[in-house]
Motif scaffolding. Sequence first.
Motif, PDB file in Angstrom:
ATOM      1  N   HIS A 152     -13.253   5.455   9.912  1.00 10.94           N
ATOM      2  CA  HIS A 152     -13.280   5.928   8.529  1.00 10.94           C
ATOM      3  C   HIS A 152     -11.886   6.040   7.921  1.00 10.94           C
ATOM      4  N   ASN A 153     -10.828   6.001   8.760  1.00  6.22           N
ATOM      5  CA  ASN A 153      -9.466   6.082   8.241  1.00  6.22           C
ATOM      6  C   ASN A 153      -8.915   4.739   7.767  1.00  6.22           C
ATOM      7  N   ILE A 154      -9.586   3.658   8.120  1.00  2.46           N
ATOM      8  CA  ILE A 154      -9.098   2.328   7.744  1.00  2.46           C
ATOM      9  C   ILE A 154      -9.416   2.065   6.273  1.00  2.46           C
ATOM     10  N   LEU A 155      -8.410   1.653   5.509  1.00  8.83           N
ATOM     11  CA  LEU A 155      -8.591   1.354   4.094  1.00  8.83           C
ATOM     12  C   LEU A 155      -9.024  -0.087   3.891  1.00  8.83           C
ATOM     13  N   TYR A 156      -8.290  -1.006   4.509  1.00  6.43           N
ATOM     14  CA  TYR A 156      -8.625  -2.432   4.368  1.00  6.43           C
ATOM     15  C   TYR A 156      -7.893  -3.263   5.411  1.00  6.43           C
ATOM     16  N   PHE A 157      -8.374  -4.498   5.573  1.00  6.33           N
ATOM     17  CA  PHE A 157      -7.713  -5.494   6.402  1.00  6.33           C
ATOM     18  C   PHE A 157      -7.230  -6.622   5.482  1.00  6.33           C
ATOM     19  N   GLU A 158      -6.030  -7.094   5.719  1.00  9.64           N
ATOM     20  CA  GLU A 158      -5.472  -8.179   4.910  1.00  9.64           C
ATOM     21  C   GLU A 158      -5.030  -9.320   5.820  1.00  9.64           C
ATOM     22  N   VAL A 164      -3.455 -10.377  11.021  1.00  8.52           N
ATOM     23  CA  VAL A 164      -4.190  -9.490  10.120  1.00  8.52           C
ATOM     24  C   VAL A 164      -3.425  -8.178  10.023  1.00  8.52           C
ATOM     25  N   ARG A 165      -3.215  -7.727   8.798  1.00  4.74           N
ATOM     26  CA  ARG A 165      -2.580  -6.427   8.576  1.00  4.74           C
ATOM     27  C   ARG A 165      -3.684  -5.385   8.388  1.00  4.74           C
ATOM     28  N   LEU A 166      -3.692  -4.394   9.270  1.00  5.17           N
ATOM     29  CA  LEU A 166      -4.662  -3.299   9.203  1.00  5.17           C
ATOM     30  C   LEU A 166      -3.969  -2.113   8.546  1.00  5.17           C
ATOM     31  N   VAL A 167      -4.573  -1.593   7.471  1.00  8.06           N
ATOM     32  CA  VAL A 167      -3.916  -0.556   6.679  1.00  8.06           C
ATOM     33  C   VAL A 167      -4.756   0.713   6.667  1.00  8.06           C
ATOM     34  N   THR A 168      -4.123   1.830   7.042  1.00  8.63           N
ATOM     35  CA  THR A 168      -4.719   3.149   6.893  1.00  8.63           C
ATOM     36  C   THR A 168      -3.873   3.932   5.886  1.00  8.63           C
ATOM     37  N   SER A 169      -4.247   5.163   5.640  1.00 14.41           N
ATOM     38  CA  SER A 169      -3.474   5.972   4.694  1.00 14.41           C
ATOM     39  C   SER A 169      -2.105   6.353   5.245  1.00 14.41           C
ATOM     40  N   SER A 170      -1.929   6.225   6.568  1.00 18.08           N
ATOM     41  CA  SER A 170      -0.678   6.694   7.176  1.00 18.08           C
ATOM     42  C   SER A 170       0.116   5.617   7.898  1.00 18.08           C
ATOM     43  N   GLU A 171      -0.473   4.442   8.138  1.00 17.21           N
ATOM     44  CA  GLU A 171       0.240   3.417   8.883  1.00 17.21           C
ATOM     45  C   GLU A 171      -0.312   2.032   8.603  1.00 17.21           C
ATOM     46  N   GLN A 172       0.471   1.014   8.998  1.00 16.64           N
ATOM     47  CA  GLN A 172       0.060  -0.375   8.926  1.00 16.64           C
ATOM     48  C   GLN A 172       0.353  -1.022  10.275  1.00 16.64           C
ATOM     49  N   LEU A 173      -0.621  -1.801  10.764  1.00 16.65           N
ATOM     50  CA  LEU A 173      -0.457  -2.493  12.033  1.00 16.65           C
ATOM     51  C   LEU A 173      -0.672  -3.983  11.821  1.00 16.65           C
ATOM     52  N   ASP A 205     -11.427   3.483  -4.666  1.00 20.90           N
ATOM     53  CA  ASP A 205     -11.376   4.477  -5.738  1.00 20.90           C
ATOM     54  C   ASP A 205     -12.110   4.012  -6.995  1.00 20.90           C
ATOM     55  N   LYS A 206     -11.976   2.726  -7.318  1.00 24.58           N
ATOM     56  CA  LYS A 206     -12.675   2.213  -8.496  1.00 24.58           C
ATOM     57  C   LYS A 206     -12.742   0.692  -8.437  1.00 24.58           C
ATOM     58  N   ILE A 207     -13.632   0.136  -9.276  1.00 20.50           N
ATOM     59  CA  ILE A 207     -13.789  -1.314  -9.415  1.00 20.50           C
ATOM     60  C   ILE A 207     -13.635  -1.639 -10.886  1.00 20.50           C
ATOM     61  N   GLN A 208     -12.751  -2.579 -11.191  1.00 22.53           N
ATOM     62  CA  GLN A 208     -12.500  -2.908 -12.589  1.00 22.53           C
ATOM     63  C   GLN A 208     -12.039  -4.356 -12.703  1.00 22.53           C
ATOM     64  N   ASP A 209     -12.706  -5.121 -13.594  1.00 24.24           N
ATOM     65  CA  ASP A 209     -12.298  -6.496 -13.888  1.00 24.24           C
ATOM     66  C   ASP A 209     -12.138  -7.322 -12.616  1.00 24.24           C
ATOM     67  N   ASN A 210     -13.186  -7.300 -11.765  1.00 28.86           N
ATOM     68  CA  ASN A 210     -13.180  -8.086 -10.524  1.00 28.86           C
ATOM     69  C   ASN A 210     -12.038  -7.712  -9.579  1.00 28.86           C
ATOM     70  N   HIS A 211     -11.622  -6.463  -9.637  1.00 27.90           N
ATOM     71  CA  HIS A 211     -10.604  -5.970  -8.721  1.00 27.90           C
ATOM     72  C   HIS A 211     -11.039  -4.614  -8.154  1.00 27.90           C
ATOM     73  N   PHE A 213      -9.639  -1.082  -6.399  1.00 29.71           N
ATOM     74  CA  PHE A 213      -8.443  -0.259  -6.320  1.00 29.71           C
ATOM     75  C   PHE A 213      -8.623   0.773  -5.218  1.00 29.71           C
ATOM     76  N   ILE A 214      -7.731   0.723  -4.234  1.00 31.97           N
ATOM     77  CA  ILE A 214      -7.677   1.710  -3.161  1.00 31.97           C
ATOM     78  C   ILE A 214      -6.290   2.320  -3.210  1.00 31.97           C
ATOM     79  N   GLY A 215      -6.194   3.519  -3.751  1.00 33.19           N
ATOM     80  CA  GLY A 215      -4.878   4.103  -3.986  1.00 33.19           C
ATOM     81  C   GLY A 215      -4.097   3.219  -4.950  1.00 33.19           C
ATOM     82  N   ASP A 216      -2.893   2.845  -4.567  1.00 33.16           N
ATOM     83  CA  ASP A 216      -2.057   1.981  -5.410  1.00 33.16           C
ATOM     84  C   ASP A 216      -2.305   0.497  -5.162  1.00 33.16           C
ATOM     85  N   LYS A 217      -3.156   0.182  -4.211  1.00 32.03           N
ATOM     86  CA  LYS A 217      -3.406  -1.216  -3.850  1.00 32.03           C
ATOM     87  C   LYS A 217      -4.502  -1.806  -4.727  1.00 32.03           C
TER      88      LYS A 217
END
Length: 238
Positions: A152-158, A164-173, A205-211, A213-217
């Motif tokens: 549940h702490n994982i925000l997204y994978f890029e 693959v960059r794994l991003v949480t609220s506190s770190e990136q791997l 956090d929100k969905i807008q114009d085919n995007h 938003f998770i925090g500032d991302k």
Amino acid sequence: MNLRCIIIDDEPNAVNLLEMFIRQTTEWQLLAKCYDALEALAFLKEQTVDFIFLDINMPQLTGMELAGLLPKTTHIVFTTAYSEYAADSYGYTTLDYLLKPITLKRFYAAVQKIETHFHLKDRGVTVPPSAPATEEYFFIKSGKTFHKLLLHNILYFEGEKEYVRLVTSSEQLLVYRRLKDIEEQLSHPFIRVHHSYIVNIAQLDKIQDNHIFIGDKQIPVSEKFREPFMAAIRQRIF
């Protein structure tokens, strides 16, 4: 969603708990409560269901043995106190793998996953099979270190070429794996939204114009993945 299901479990308390959760959180039809595999086989010869809740450790025939006797298209939610059978469950049309004691929170997550699956199926969207999560965490190797991560702490994978960059609220791997390989090991609330992104729906956090938003991302939603993504979102629109 009006789905038809049955419970197959030799433990009355486990059956009663699942029945209570079903009635509290869904509009499903619980067609039968079977206390052994033979009773379930007899019922399924006469009735059609959308999926079954299936215990593994049962007398006469185990849940795995019963699953092997059912049509390959039978959708199954395994319920068991034993995590070691998870790998074997991949060989069936498994919707989820619930570890006992099952909590209401975990059951509700399974409800979202099950209903999303059938909603997409009804709309003609191909739903790829996904490995059921047997725990709320996993280990991921980055460099020479194995990191334990709570799902549940994982925000997204890029995806970044071979990494693959794994991003949480506190770190990136940074992990030496393909995004597609990681996608095959994930299930709800993770969903592919772009060639380069898998997101945790619970964290957006929100969905807008085919995007998204998770925090500032800001993450784009591509046309290829838009319909399955929005179908999952519509499950949670009031």
